[in-house]
Design an enzyme around this catalytic site. Structure first.
Site, mmCIF file in Angstrom:
data_model
loop_
_atom_site.group_PDB
_atom_site.id
_atom_site.type_symbol
_atom_site.label_atom_id
_atom_site.label_comp_id
_atom_site.label_asym_id
_atom_site.label_seq_id
_atom_site.Cartn_x
_atom_site.Cartn_y
_atom_site.Cartn_z
ATOM 1 N N ASP A 68 25.312 31.291 29.348
ATOM 2 C CA ASP A 68 26.087 32.005 30.371
ATOM 3 C C ASP A 68 26.438 31.087 31.547
ATOM 4 O O ASP A 68 25.728 30.117 31.826
ATOM 5 C CB ASP A 68 25.259 33.213 30.864
ATOM 6 C CG ASP A 68 26.118 34.235 31.587
ATOM 7 O OD1 ASP A 68 27.358 34.167 31.481
ATOM 8 O OD2 ASP A 68 25.537 35.102 32.272
ATOM 9 N N HIS A 70 34.517 27.166 29.231
ATOM 10 C CA HIS A 70 34.135 27.411 27.830
ATOM 11 C C HIS A 70 34.231 26.115 27.021
ATOM 12 O O HIS A 70 33.393 25.835 26.169
ATOM 13 C CB HIS A 70 35.021 28.498 27.221
ATOM 14 C CG HIS A 70 34.892 29.825 27.914
ATOM 15 N ND1 HIS A 70 33.670 30.374 28.231
ATOM 16 C CD2 HIS A 70 35.828 30.703 28.370
ATOM 17 C CE1 HIS A 70 33.859 31.534 28.839
ATOM 18 N NE2 HIS A 70 35.161 31.751 28.948
ATOM 19 N N LEU A 91 17.223 22.684 10.167
ATOM 20 C CA LEU A 91 17.391 23.695 11.218
ATOM 21 C C LEU A 91 18.359 24.807 10.793
ATOM 22 O O LEU A 91 19.437 24.531 10.255
ATOM 23 C CB LEU A 91 17.948 22.986 12.459
ATOM 24 C CG LEU A 91 18.349 23.831 13.656
ATOM 25 C CD1 LEU A 91 17.125 24.361 14.381
ATOM 26 C CD2 LEU A 91 19.192 23.018 14.625
HETATM 27 C C1 IPE Z 1 26.464 37.566 27.657
HETATM 28 O O1 IPE Z 1 27.071 37.074 28.803
HETATM 29 C C2 IPE Z 1 27.283 37.250 26.447
HETATM 30 C C3 IPE Z 1 27.371 35.854 26.076
HETATM 31 C C4 IPE Z 1 26.813 34.849 26.688
HETATM 32 C C5 IPE Z 1 28.149 35.589 24.899
HETATM 33 P P1 IPE Z 1 28.029 37.973 29.704
HETATM 34 O O2 IPE Z 1 28.523 37.083 30.772
HETATM 35 O O3 IPE Z 1 29.040 38.654 28.856
HETATM 36 O O4 IPE Z 1 27.031 39.079 30.257
HETATM 37 P P2 IPE Z 1 27.109 39.988 31.561
HETATM 38 O O5 IPE Z 1 28.475 40.621 31.566
HETATM 39 O O6 IPE Z 1 26.922 39.079 32.732
HETATM 40 O O7 IPE Z 1 25.992 40.954 31.402
HETATM 41 C C1 IPE Z 2 29.369 32.683 28.999
HETATM 42 O O1 IPE Z 2 29.993 32.360 30.184
HETATM 43 C C2 IPE Z 2 30.297 32.615 27.816
HETATM 44 C C3 IPE Z 2 30.675 33.927 27.275
HETATM 45 C C4 IPE Z 2 30.280 35.086 27.690
HETATM 46 C C5 IPE Z 2 31.575 33.908 26.164
HETATM 47 P P1 IPE Z 2 30.804 33.431 31.015
HETATM 48 O O2 IPE Z 2 32.206 33.403 30.558
HETATM 49 O O3 IPE Z 2 30.146 34.747 30.961
HETATM 50 O O4 IPE Z 2 30.712 32.817 32.465
HETATM 51 P P2 IPE Z 2 30.426 33.598 33.804
HETATM 52 O O5 IPE Z 2 29.181 34.392 33.587
HETATM 53 O O6 IPE Z 2 31.609 34.470 34.057
HETATM 54 O O7 IPE Z 2 30.252 32.526 34.820
HETATM 55 MG MG MG Z 3 28.712 35.635 32.038
#
Ligand code: IPE
Ligand code: IPE
Ligand code: MG
Length: 249
Positions: A29, A46, A140
């Site tokens: 995240d 990303h 793995l």
């Molecule tokens: C969880 O992260 C999903 C992934 C990392 C793929 P999100 O960014 O979607 O989660 P919330 O919205 O902060 O709970």
């Molecule tokens: C995690 O990073 C990747 C996915 C959920 C796909 P985010 O896109 O949620 O990044 P933030 O949390 O908005 O910074």
């Molecule tokens: Mg996120």
């Protein structure tokens, strides 16, 4: 570069190779915030996050960890703007094209969980190829959760068990934790010892709710694109200092 290597080696020395987690799960995240801080589009975060995944995958392989499971796209992530969803949906295919030879070279077995039938035909074909070409690998086990949600996973398992009971294939009384786990998407994977979430959020966001019941949780403020090998080693060192009691003494 040289300082990074020194830091990495110093941390590596602190890891006890006989007490490694067998299975590590990661909520990757913070990509969007990482990009925003730099005045870049979220997709750039990303893109950068993909590189972290390759680094951590190789770190797991080098340490001899048995399984790595990462959350790449949740069933809730469809709520994001179309442009971002489209970008996230083409990323796995791009990485499979680029890294499948390396994955095969390292004897890594690729696995995908989630509602894969709702993904584009093109992505499903990439997934099929990655799984097929690494099927016999014994190293793995690398699982990517794509369009994954734990609540729907649990509901699907319940439905499958009810169906079997209705068809007299199983006795309701025989449903225990072991049988239930065999109906989850993670069937056959070792128990998850350590779950890491980056970016400072302290929640599970519908990730592996059943499987994480007794997992050690590690939260770091570091955003996923900044998560380097040594951040991963820190998480392992932290894990190795914990005392798992499972309700006992
Ligand atoms: C969880 O992260 C999903 C992934 C990392 C793929 P999100 O960014 O979607 O989660 P919330 O919205 O902060 O709970
Ligand atoms: C995690 O990073 C990747 C996915 C959920 C796909 P985010 O896109 O949620 O990044 P933030 O949390 O908005 O910074
Ligand atoms: Mg996120």
């Amino acid at each position: 570069m040289i300082f990074e290597r020194i830091r990495k080696n110093r941390l590596l020395k602190q890891i006890d190779p006989h007490h490694l987690p067998q299975h590590v799960a990661i909520i990757m995240d913070g990509n969007g915030r990482w990009a925003k801080m730099r005045g870049l589009p979220r997709t750039a975060g990303h893109h950068e996050g993909g590189k972290s995944l390759v680094r951590v995958l190789l770190a797991c392989h080098e340490l001899g960890i048995k399984a790595l499971t990462v959350y790449a796209f949740s069933t809730e992530n469809w709520k994001r703007p179309k442009e971002e969803v489209d970008y996230l949906m083409q990323l796995p295919g791009q990485y499979i094209d680029r890294y499948l030879p390396m994955v095969k070279e390292h004897n890594i077995k690729m696995n995908f969980i989630g509602h894969l039938d709702q993904l584009s035909d093109e992505l499903q074909e990439h997934i099929r190829r990655a799984q097929e070409e690494t099927r016999e690998n014994t190293g793995l086990i690398f699982t990517i959760a794509l369009n994954y949600g734990a609540r729907s996973e649990i509901l699907e398992a319940i439905k499958a068990l009810i169906k079997k009971a209705n068809e007299d294939a199983i006795d309701v009384e025989s449903i225990d934790e072991g049988l239930f786990e065999q109906h989850l998407m993670t069937a056959g994977l070792p128990p998850i010892d350590l779950m890491i979430r980056t970016s400072g959020e302290v929640r599970l966001s519908n990730f592996l709710l059943w499987q994480l019941a007794y997992t050690e949780l590690y939260f770091t403020k570091v955003k996923w694109p900044d998560f380097h090998e040594y951040e991963f080693y820190r998480a392992i060192i932290d894990y190795q200092q914990r005392h798992r009691r499972y309700g006992g003494l």
